[in-house]
Design a protein around this motif. Structure first.
Motif, PDB file in Angstrom:
ATOM      1  N   VAL A 117       0.851  -1.191   0.000  1.00 38.37           N
ATOM      2  CA  VAL A 117       0.000   0.000   0.000  1.00 38.37           C
ATOM      3  C   VAL A 117       0.889   1.245   0.000  1.00 38.37           C
ATOM      4  O   VAL A 117       1.759   1.389   0.866  1.00 38.37           O
ATOM      5  CB  VAL A 117      -0.920   0.019   1.233  1.00 38.37           C
ATOM      6  N   TYR A 118       0.631   2.141  -0.946  1.00 39.40           N
ATOM      7  CA  TYR A 118       1.483   3.327  -1.091  1.00 39.40           C
ATOM      8  C   TYR A 118       0.655   4.600  -0.991  1.00 39.40           C
ATOM      9  O   TYR A 118      -0.393   4.729  -1.616  1.00 39.40           O
ATOM     10  CB  TYR A 118       2.203   3.287  -2.440  1.00 39.40           C
ATOM     11  N   ILE A 119       1.138   5.559  -0.215  1.00 40.16           N
ATOM     12  CA  ILE A 119       0.500   6.863  -0.082  1.00 40.16           C
ATOM     13  C   ILE A 119       1.198   7.847  -1.027  1.00 40.16           C
ATOM     14  O   ILE A 119       2.399   8.091  -0.912  1.00 40.16           O
ATOM     15  CB  ILE A 119       0.531   7.364   1.379  1.00 40.16           C
ATOM     16  N   SER A 120       0.441   8.361  -1.987  1.00 42.97           N
ATOM     17  CA  SER A 120       0.973   9.293  -2.968  1.00 42.97           C
ATOM     18  C   SER A 120       0.244  10.631  -2.842  1.00 42.97           C
ATOM     19  O   SER A 120      -0.449  10.874  -1.845  1.00 42.97           O
ATOM     20  CB  SER A 120       0.832   8.696  -4.379  1.00 42.97           C
ATOM     21  N   ILE A 121       0.391  11.495  -3.823  1.00 42.40           N
ATOM     22  CA  ILE A 121      -0.145  12.860  -3.755  1.00 42.40           C
ATOM     23  C   ILE A 121      -0.987  13.147  -4.983  1.00 42.40           C
ATOM     24  O   ILE A 121      -0.582  12.831  -6.112  1.00 42.40           O
ATOM     25  CB  ILE A 121       0.996  13.894  -3.657  1.00 42.40           C
ATOM     26  N   VAL A 122      -2.130  13.771  -4.783  1.00 39.52           N
ATOM     27  CA  VAL A 122      -2.958  14.205  -5.901  1.00 39.52           C
ATOM     28  C   VAL A 122      -2.155  15.179  -6.779  1.00 39.52           C
ATOM     29  O   VAL A 122      -1.565  16.137  -6.274  1.00 39.52           O
ATOM     30  CB  VAL A 122      -4.244  14.893  -5.392  1.00 39.52           C
ATOM     31  N   LEU A 130      -2.987   5.103  -3.005  1.00 39.08           N
ATOM     32  CA  LEU A 130      -3.911   6.152  -2.586  1.00 39.08           C
ATOM     33  C   LEU A 130      -3.227   7.502  -2.744  1.00 39.08           C
ATOM     34  O   LEU A 130      -2.181   7.745  -2.153  1.00 39.08           O
ATOM     35  CB  LEU A 130      -4.319   5.954  -1.122  1.00 39.08           C
ATOM     36  N   ARG A 131      -3.831   8.383  -3.535  1.00 43.13           N
ATOM     37  CA  ARG A 131      -3.352   9.766  -3.644  1.00 43.13           C
ATOM     38  C   ARG A 131      -4.216  10.654  -2.761  1.00 43.13           C
ATOM     39  O   ARG A 131      -5.438  10.581  -2.806  1.00 43.13           O
ATOM     40  CB  ARG A 131      -3.433  10.269  -5.081  1.00 43.13           C
ATOM     41  N   THR A 132      -3.569  11.521  -1.985  1.00 43.77           N
ATOM     42  CA  THR A 132      -4.316  12.474  -1.166  1.00 43.77           C
ATOM     43  C   THR A 132      -3.813  13.886  -1.424  1.00 43.77           C
ATOM     44  O   THR A 132      -2.732  14.093  -1.979  1.00 43.77           O
ATOM     45  CB  THR A 132      -4.177  12.170   0.337  1.00 43.77           C
ATOM     46  N   THR A 133      -4.600  14.857  -0.992  1.00 46.58           N
ATOM     47  CA  THR A 133      -4.178  16.245  -1.074  1.00 46.58           C
ATOM     48  C   THR A 133      -3.235  16.546   0.090  1.00 46.58           C
ATOM     49  O   THR A 133      -2.926  15.685   0.904  1.00 46.58           O
ATOM     50  CB  THR A 133      -5.400  17.178  -1.048  1.00 46.58           C
ATOM     51  N   GLN A 134      -2.798  17.790   0.193  1.00 43.94           N
ATOM     52  CA  GLN A 134      -1.825  18.180   1.214  1.00 43.94           C
ATOM     53  C   GLN A 134      -2.434  18.074   2.613  1.00 43.94           C
ATOM     54  O   GLN A 134      -3.627  18.298   2.817  1.00 43.94           O
ATOM     55  CB  GLN A 134      -1.361  19.631   0.976  1.00 43.94           C
ATOM     56  N   PHE A 135      -1.585  17.730   3.583  1.00 41.31           N
ATOM     57  CA  PHE A 135      -2.037  17.632   4.968  1.00 41.31           C
ATOM     58  C   PHE A 135      -2.192  19.031   5.580  1.00 41.31           C
ATOM     59  O   PHE A 135      -1.541  19.985   5.174  1.00 41.31           O
ATOM     60  CB  PHE A 135      -1.049  16.824   5.812  1.00 41.31           C
ATOM     61  N   GLY A 176      -5.056  23.992 -10.666  1.00 41.02           N
ATOM     62  CA  GLY A 176      -5.796  23.100  -9.769  1.00 41.02           C
ATOM     63  C   GLY A 176      -5.405  21.650  -9.885  1.00 41.02           C
ATOM     64  O   GLY A 176      -6.185  20.769  -9.470  1.00 41.02           O
ATOM     65  N   GLY A 177      -4.210  21.377 -10.397  1.00 39.34           N
ATOM     66  CA  GLY A 177      -3.773  19.993 -10.531  1.00 39.34           C
ATOM     67  C   GLY A 177      -3.626  19.268  -9.211  1.00 39.34           C
ATOM     68  O   GLY A 177      -3.597  18.035  -9.176  1.00 39.34           O
ATOM     69  N   ASN A 178      -3.538  20.008  -8.128  1.00 34.68           N
ATOM     70  CA  ASN A 178      -3.373  19.435  -6.786  1.00 34.68           C
ATOM     71  C   ASN A 178      -4.699  19.196  -6.074  1.00 34.68           C
ATOM     72  O   ASN A 178      -4.706  18.809  -4.903  1.00 34.68           O
ATOM     73  CB  ASN A 178      -2.522  20.368  -5.931  1.00 34.68           C
ATOM     74  N   LEU A 179      -5.807  19.401  -6.775  1.00 33.43           N
ATOM     75  CA  LEU A 179      -7.130  19.315  -6.145  1.00 33.43           C
ATOM     76  C   LEU A 179      -7.908  18.096  -6.621  1.00 33.43           C
ATOM     77  O   LEU A 179      -7.690  17.604  -7.726  1.00 33.43           O
ATOM     78  CB  LEU A 179      -7.942  20.578  -6.460  1.00 33.43           C
ATOM     79  N   THR A 180      -8.839  17.650  -5.787  1.00 31.78           N
ATOM     80  CA  THR A 180      -9.756  16.572  -6.166  1.00 31.78           C
ATOM     81  C   THR A 180     -11.147  16.912  -5.640  1.00 31.78           C
ATOM     82  O   THR A 180     -11.627  16.327  -4.658  1.00 31.78           O
ATOM     83  CB  THR A 180      -9.259  15.200  -5.649  1.00 31.78           C
TER      84      THR A 180
END
Length: 247
Positions: free
Chosen positions: A90-95, A125-130, A224-228
Motif C-alpha cells: 500500500v502506497y501513499i501518494s499525492i494528488v 492512494l493519492r491524497t491532497t496536502q495535509f 488546480g492539478g493538486n485538487l480533487t
C-alpha cells in the motif's frame, strides 16, 4: 489478522497508521532507521529482508522531499519479492503527481509506476496536502512583516487522521490497485487559509499578499492539478486542526 509492515512508522502519518492497525488487532512491524525491533535503512535496503519475512502487507509511508524515494521503493520491492509472502503493498501518494511538474511530485509518480510494474499486488492512494503542511507554510511566511504567499493557488488540505483511517482500511491482503483520490472537505486559496490561521492565532492584523510566481510547477498548481473536488471525503477541517494544535 495480518502481519503488516509500516515504513516511516515513526513519522506523523506512520504513527497514526500504526495506532489504527494495532487497535484492529494486526501484528504491526514499525520500520525506521532507529526502530528497536526492525531497524531498516531504505536508502540501501539494509534490514529489509528480516523485516519483510512472513509479512502479508506493507504500508509504505516513508518519503523524503530531499530525494531517494525511487531508490527506496526499488529496495522495498526487491525485499518483498524475496519474502514471497507480501500480497499487498500500500502506497501513499499525492494528488497531482502526474500533472504538476514539481520535482518531488515527479519522483512520487515514478514510485507509483515502479510499483505498478513490479508484479506485486499494490494499492495506491493519492491524497491532497495535509493540514500541517499548510500551517507550516503560513508560519514560515508569517515571519516576515508582510505575509507573502503564491497567488491563485487553491489548496484542499486533509486531516492526517482521516488519511490514516483510509490506509488502515486498505491494509488488507487483497490489493485494490489505484483507489479513488482523497481530499479535505474545503478548497480555498492559500491567502484565505493564511487569514484563517492568522485569525485563529491572534495575528489578524497581519497583511497577507499574493505573489505571482513563474514556472511550470506554479502554473500546474494555479490550474488546480493538486485538487480533487469530487473526492473531498476527509471530515477533519482546518479550523479543527488549528484548535487542536492550539491546545
Amino acid at each position: 489478522m495480518s502481519t503488516v509492515l509500516v515504513t516511516g512508522g515513526t513519522g506523523t502519518l506512520g504513527t497514526a497508521v500504526v495506532t489504527r492497525l494495532r487497535a484492529a488487532g494486526h501484528d504491526v512491524r514499525v520500520l525506521s532507521r532507529h526502530s528497536p525491533d526492525f531497524p531498516v535503512d531504505l536508502r540501501d535496503g539494509s534490514g529489509l529482508d528480516a523485516a519483510t519475512a512472513g509479512a502479508q502487507v506493507v504500508v509504505h509511508c516513508a518519503s523524503s522531499p530531499r530525494g531517494g524515494d525511487d531508490a527506496a521503493v526499488r529496495h522495498l520491492i526487491a525485499a518483498a519479492r524475496r519474502a514471497g509472502t507480501v500480497t499487498n503493498l500500500v502506497y501513499i501518494s499525492i494528488v497531482g503527481v502526474d500533472v504538476v511538474p514539481l520535482g518531488y511530485y515527479r519522483t512520487k509518480f515514478e514510485v507509483e509506476r515502479l510499483l505498478e510494474a513490479s508484479g506485486l499486488g499494490v494499492t495506491i492512494l493519492r491524497t491532497t496536502q495535509f493540514h500541517d503542511l499548510v500551517a507550516r507554510l503560513v508560519d514560515t511566511a508569517a515571519k516576515l512583516p508582510v505575509v507573502l504567499l503564491p497567488s491563485g493557488v487553491r489548496v484542499q488540505p486533509v486531516s492526517v487522521g482521516d488519511v490514516a483511517d483510509r490506509l488502515a482500511e486498505l491494509a488488507v491482503p487483497t490489493p485494490a490497485g489505484r483507489v479513488p483520490d482523497m481530499g479535505g472537505p474545503e478548497i480555498r486559496t492559500l491567502q484565505e487559509w493564511a487569514r484563517i490561521q492568522l485569525d485563529a492565532t491572534g495575528r489578524r492584523r497581519r497583511r497577507v499578499v499574493g505573489l505571482r510566481l513563474a514556472g511550470r510547477a506554479y502554473a500546474g498548481f494555479r490550474r488546480g492539478g493538486n485538487l480533487t473536488p469530487s473526492h473531498g471525503t476527509g471530515r477533519g477541517t482546518f479550523a479543527r486542526f488549528l484548535a487542536e494544535r492550539g491546545r
